[in-house]
Design an enzyme around this catalytic site. Structure first.
Site, PDB file in Angstrom:
ATOM      1  N   GLU A 282       0.838  -1.145   0.025  1.00 47.13           N
ATOM      2  CA  GLU A 282       0.044   0.054   0.100  1.00 47.13           C
ATOM      3  C   GLU A 282       0.982   1.568  -0.015  1.00 47.13           C
ATOM      4  O   GLU A 282       0.355   2.015  -0.723  1.00 47.13           O
ATOM      5  CB  GLU A 282      -0.951   0.150   1.303  1.00 47.13           C
ATOM      6  N   TRP A 285       1.749   1.856  -3.432  1.00 49.80           N
ATOM      7  CA  TRP A 285       0.666   2.625  -4.065  1.00 49.80           C
ATOM      8  C   TRP A 285       0.970   4.170  -4.020  1.00 49.80           C
ATOM      9  O   TRP A 285       0.871   4.833  -5.149  1.00 49.80           O
ATOM     10  CB  TRP A 285      -0.574   2.165  -3.696  1.00 49.80           C
ATOM     11  N   TRP A 313     -20.901  11.958 -19.664  1.00 46.90           N
ATOM     12  CA  TRP A 313     -21.595  11.687 -18.558  1.00 46.90           C
ATOM     13  C   TRP A 313     -22.992  12.154 -18.126  1.00 46.90           C
ATOM     14  O   TRP A 313     -23.142  13.198 -18.992  1.00 46.90           O
ATOM     15  CB  TRP A 313     -20.661  12.271 -17.385  1.00 46.90           C
ATOM     16  N   ASN A 348     -10.964   2.535   2.746  1.00 45.10           N
ATOM     17  CA  ASN A 348     -10.621   2.398   1.534  1.00 45.10           C
ATOM     18  C   ASN A 348     -11.478   1.513   0.618  1.00 45.10           C
ATOM     19  O   ASN A 348     -11.634   1.757  -0.445  1.00 45.10           O
ATOM     20  CB  ASN A 348      -9.062   1.772   1.286  1.00 45.10           C
ATOM     21  N   TRP A 366     -16.035  11.508 -13.046  1.00 45.75           N
ATOM     22  CA  TRP A 366     -14.930  11.250 -11.751  1.00 45.75           C
ATOM     23  C   TRP A 366     -14.487  12.439 -11.222  1.00 45.75           C
ATOM     24  O   TRP A 366     -14.276  12.543 -10.045  1.00 45.75           O
ATOM     25  CB  TRP A 366     -13.700  10.247 -12.394  1.00 45.75           C
ATOM     26  N   TRP A 389      -9.559   7.920  -7.845  1.00 51.56           N
ATOM     27  CA  TRP A 389     -10.768   8.202  -8.663  1.00 51.56           C
ATOM     28  C   TRP A 389     -10.579   7.587 -10.280  1.00 51.56           C
ATOM     29  O   TRP A 389     -11.391   6.987 -10.927  1.00 51.56           O
ATOM     30  CB  TRP A 389     -10.950   9.473  -8.633  1.00 51.56           C
TER      31      TRP A 389
HETATM   32  C1  LIG Z   1     -11.682   6.924  -4.615  1.00 48.10           C
HETATM   33  C2  LIG Z   1     -10.291   6.978  -3.879  1.00 48.10           C
HETATM   34  C3  LIG Z   1      -9.860   8.130  -3.078  1.00 48.10           C
HETATM   35  C4  LIG Z   1      -8.556   8.045  -2.505  1.00 48.10           C
HETATM   36  N1  LIG Z   1      -8.235   9.245  -1.891  1.00 48.10           N
HETATM   37  C5  LIG Z   1      -7.292   9.143  -1.184  1.00 48.10           C
HETATM   38  C6  LIG Z   1      -6.488  10.397  -0.646  1.00 48.10           C
HETATM   39  O1  LIG Z   1      -7.143  11.855  -0.919  1.00 48.10           O
HETATM   40  N2  LIG Z   1      -5.754  10.441   0.372  1.00 48.10           N
HETATM   41  C7  LIG Z   1      -5.032   9.175   0.593  1.00 48.10           C
HETATM   42  O2  LIG Z   1      -3.965   9.228   1.318  1.00 48.10           O
HETATM   43  N3  LIG Z   1      -5.523   8.164   0.195  1.00 48.10           N
HETATM   44  C8  LIG Z   1      -6.604   8.294  -0.796  1.00 48.10           C
HETATM   45  N4  LIG Z   1      -7.030   6.774  -1.085  1.00 48.10           N
HETATM   46  C9  LIG Z   1      -6.353   5.797  -0.731  1.00 48.10           C
HETATM   47  C10 LIG Z   1      -6.781   4.879   0.576  1.00 48.10           C
HETATM   48  O3  LIG Z   1      -8.248   4.895   0.570  1.00 48.10           O
HETATM   49  C11 LIG Z   1      -6.237   5.608   1.662  1.00 48.10           C
HETATM   50  O4  LIG Z   1      -4.855   5.995   1.672  1.00 48.10           O
HETATM   51  C12 LIG Z   1      -6.662   4.821   3.020  1.00 48.10           C
HETATM   52  O5  LIG Z   1      -7.932   4.394   3.040  1.00 48.10           O
HETATM   53  C13 LIG Z   1      -6.275   5.655   4.107  1.00 48.10           C
HETATM   54  O6  LIG Z   1      -6.334   4.574   5.289  1.00 48.10           O
HETATM   55  P1  LIG Z   1      -5.227   3.980   6.147  1.00 48.10           P
HETATM   56  O7  LIG Z   1      -4.265   5.130   6.494  1.00 48.10           O
HETATM   57  O8  LIG Z   1      -5.891   3.206   7.388  1.00 48.10           O
HETATM   58  O9  LIG Z   1      -4.640   3.109   5.226  1.00 48.10           O
HETATM   59  P2  LIG Z   1      -3.696   1.672   5.415  1.00 48.10           P
HETATM   60  O10 LIG Z   1      -4.451   0.666   4.682  1.00 48.10           O
HETATM   61  O11 LIG Z   1      -3.098   1.437   6.633  1.00 48.10           O
HETATM   62  O12 LIG Z   1      -2.347   1.911   4.427  1.00 48.10           O
HETATM   63  C14 LIG Z   1      -1.199   2.419   4.713  1.00 48.10           C
HETATM   64  C15 LIG Z   1      -0.928   3.892   3.879  1.00 48.10           C
HETATM   65  O13 LIG Z   1      -0.557   3.516   2.414  1.00 48.10           O
HETATM   66  C16 LIG Z   1      -1.256   4.565   1.823  1.00 48.10           C
HETATM   67  N5  LIG Z   1      -2.240   3.996   0.788  1.00 48.10           N
HETATM   68  C17 LIG Z   1      -3.172   2.804   0.852  1.00 48.10           C
HETATM   69  N6  LIG Z   1      -3.877   2.660  -0.011  1.00 48.10           N
HETATM   70  C18 LIG Z   1      -3.440   3.590  -1.010  1.00 48.10           C
HETATM   71  C19 LIG Z   1      -3.870   3.784  -2.195  1.00 48.10           C
HETATM   72  N7  LIG Z   1      -4.744   3.005  -2.983  1.00 48.10           N
HETATM   73  N8  LIG Z   1      -3.361   4.885  -2.881  1.00 48.10           N
HETATM   74  C20 LIG Z   1      -2.192   5.388  -2.379  1.00 48.10           C
HETATM   75  N9  LIG Z   1      -1.941   5.394  -1.103  1.00 48.10           N
HETATM   76  C21 LIG Z   1      -2.534   4.316  -0.440  1.00 48.10           C
HETATM   77  C22 LIG Z   1      -1.678   5.473   2.526  1.00 48.10           C
HETATM   78  O14 LIG Z   1      -0.904   6.556   2.669  1.00 48.10           O
HETATM   79  C23 LIG Z   1      -2.260   4.723   3.767  1.00 48.10           C
HETATM   80  O15 LIG Z   1      -1.933   5.639   5.098  1.00 48.10           O
HETATM   81  C24 LIG Z   1      -8.202   6.895  -1.982  1.00 48.10           C
HETATM   82  C25 LIG Z   1      -8.686   5.728  -2.352  1.00 48.10           C
HETATM   83  C26 LIG Z   1      -9.700   5.799  -3.320  1.00 48.10           C
HETATM   84  C27 LIG Z   1     -10.356   4.428  -4.003  1.00 48.10           C
END
Ligand SMILES: Cc1cc2nc3c(=O)[nH]c(=O)nc-3n(C[C@H](O)[C@H](O)[C@H](O)COP(=O)(O)OP(=O)(O)OC[C@H]3O[C@@H](n4cnc5c(N)ncnc54)[C@H](O)[C@@H]3O)c2cc1C
Length: 488
Positions: A282, A285, A313, A348, A366, A389
């Site tokens: 993650e 990503w 759209w 997420n 989107w 998105w």
């Molecule tokens: C439509 C959509 C919009 C999103 N918008 C954001 C946003 O504005 N800011 C944001 O930080 N994340 C975003 N995410 C990614 C993800 O949803 C969040 O990072 C995550 O839910 C944060 O929770 P956590 O810290 O408990 O994550 P954990 O599951 O503990 O993951 C650890 C860290 O990894 C990073 N991470 C995890 N998943 C992703 C991912 N898919 N893409 C990029 N980084 C990731 C984050 O920094 C996160 O804190 C988005 C995902 C989607 C599908």
């Protein structure tokens, strides 16, 4: 001579590369500064949640600096002009900062660097907010930026792990800035023209460290060791919740990875090891999306694959508003949107479901959803958000959800919230609905609806659209835009 440490999205003291270097270069005579920039504050994307986060973290940073004998200098204005003024006032010999890879930041920082160099002053910028910098990893033969996450992550690990071995300590003492050096008070949200409806988590470096420790606490039933499964269950606290800290830098990304890498050296079961590995992915990503936008900055406004901008759209304002408010009639989507509106954060898995519903079931651009998330999320990050998105819309190349794979919100709900615990938490109208109907309450017999006081269309909305119909409509719109036959 003092040097300036310019804080931006790195609001902490530990493992802060610019601060560490600034302290070393000036024997602790560092002027820590944060500059409020109207170009960011009022760009229409930044919302009250992220601004509130920033203010709370600045307050914590100022407190932590004071423990070391220093204080945060706060200014408000155009960053170059403010830095020029500060250099004049302090006779600083240079400015130190950590790099930011968004187009606006690059332009801003380039101008600052140019001025400093021309003025014969030091300009030092550092690799800090990501594990692998966008220029640091390109395809092997052709040296092109990556467009496929799977290939990117294979080579990312080695570079990232090397970074996790290079943490720098927080300073233990700082020379205070001159008593007469002026600083604005940290403003309130209202001062900046924002109003926050949501509840934010506890913020600051200490809170971030606590979140990290909790997530790595093996005694907890939901630590990183269980992440591989638990991350898919929005009702559980199975993820780190560190996104807000990583967004504004109240924790170092290297420290996060270091904890994970250290844990992998301990004896673990295959399942536990998988949990840690998946979590590290993650973090990859996050870097992947940063480099994707760095190399394709047009993505901030357009689909990475331009064919997706030909989609017709529907953009129905009433449906968009229902989605925003969590009134679509699909419980899992509504629970997610209400979690966002209450907590400035959404799980997420539900972000994926809700984004897919907006884009594919409602056929809303989107960019509308992206902007709303930017304004509501406490972790709002243009890279991860845009990436998420465009993933949901299918428009960001091979690593995106293919356009013909359309999430079924009912099946997703049954799979990821099997007992409806998450739904009931955020959609109280459905609190008494039996498990059998919780994912599609409109199928409840009328008598049961009356009996439970949950009449569909009166107490809870009827579905905004039939998913089967919406699915076919989306496929047709996508096929038309892409002008290629569907692959099922
Ligand atoms: C439509 C959509 C919009 C999103 N918008 C954001 C946003 O504005 N800011 C944001 O930080 N994340 C975003 N995410 C990614 C993800 O949803 C969040 O990072 C995550 O839910 C944060 O929770 P956590 O810290 O408990 O994550 P954990 O599951 O503990 O993951 C650890 C860290 O990894 C990073 N991470 C995890 N998943 C992703 C991912 N898919 N893409 C990029 N980084 C990731 C984050 O920094 C996160 O804190 C988005 C995902 C989607 C599908």
């Amino acid at each position: 001579m003092p040097v300036i440490c310019w804080f931006r999205r790195d609001l902490r003291l530990a493992d802060h590369r610019a601060l560490h270097a600034a302290v070393a270069a000036s024997a602790g005579e560092v002027i820590p500064v944060f500059i409020f920039d109207d170009a960011i504050l009022h760009d229409g994307y930044v919302g009250a949640a992220l601004t509130g986060v920033t203010l709370a973290m600045l307050t914590a940073l100022d407190h932590d600096l004071r423990q070391l004998g220093s204080r945060l200098i706060v200014r408000h204005g155009q960053p170059l002009a403010e830095l020029q003024a500060l250099v004049r006032e302090t006779q600083a010999s240079g400015v130190y900062w950590n790099r930011d890879y968004l187009p606006y930041a690059i332009k801003r920082d380039t101008a600052v660097k140019l001025w400093l160099r021309q003025a014969g002053l030091q300009a030092h910028s550092f690799h800090d907010s990501v594990l692998v910098e966008p220029e640091g990893l390109k395809t092997k033969g052709q040296q092109k930026p990556y467009l496929v996450f799977g290939s990117y992550v294979k080579r990312w690990s080695e570079l990232a792990y090397a970074q996790a071995e290079q943490l720098v300590p927080a300073p233990t003492k700082l020379v205070p800035p001159d008593a007469d050096l002026s600083s604005l008070p940290i403003p309130s949200l209202a001062d900046l023209g924002f109003e926050l409806q949501q509840t934010l988590p506890t913020l600051g470096e200490a809170a971030a460290q606590q979140r990290l420790s909790q997530f790595f606490d093996r005694r907890r039933s939901l630590s990183v060791l269980k992440y591989d499964d638990a991350r898919e269950l929005p009702a559980e606290a199975g993820t780190s919740q560190l996104s807000v800290d990583l967004r504004m830098g109240s924790i170092s990304i290297r420290q996060c990875l270091q904890r994970a890498v250290d844990l992998l050296t301990e004896p673990l079961s295959a399942e536990q090891r998988q949990g840690v590995d998946t979590w590290i992915k993650e973090l990859a990503w996050r870097d992947y999306y940063t480099q994707l936008i760095y190399h394709n900055p047009q993505m901030l406004k357009q689909s990475l694959d331009p064919r997706y901008d030909q989609i017709e759209w529907r953009n129905d304002p009433a449906e968009f508003s229902a989605w925003q408010q969590g009134q679509t009639g699909y419980p899992i989507v509504d629970a997610g949107q209400r979690q966002l509106n209450q907590m400035a954060w959404m799980h997420n898995r539900v972000r994926m479901i809700s984004a897919s519903f907006l884009v594919k079931d409602l056929l809303i651009d989107w960019r509308w959803g992206e902007r709303y998330f930017m304004q509501q999320l406490c972790d709002a990050d243009p890279t991860a958000n845009n990436g998420g998105w465009q993933w949901a819309a299918g428009s960001s190349g091979p690593s995106a959800q293919p356009y013909f794979r359309i999430f079924n919100p009912i099946a997703q709900s049954k799979k990821h919230d099997p007992h409806g615990t998450y739904i009931r938490r955020f959609v109280p109208e459905l609190a008494n609905v039996p498990n059998r109907y919780i994912h599609e309450p409109w199928t409840m017999p009328q008598t049961l609806q009356e009996h439970l006081g949950c009449v569909i269309g009166r107490d809870y909305p009827a579905p905004l659209v039939d998913h089967g119909f919406a699915r076919e409509r989306a496929l047709a719109a996508y096929r038309e835009a892409l002008q290629q036959p569907a692959e099922e």
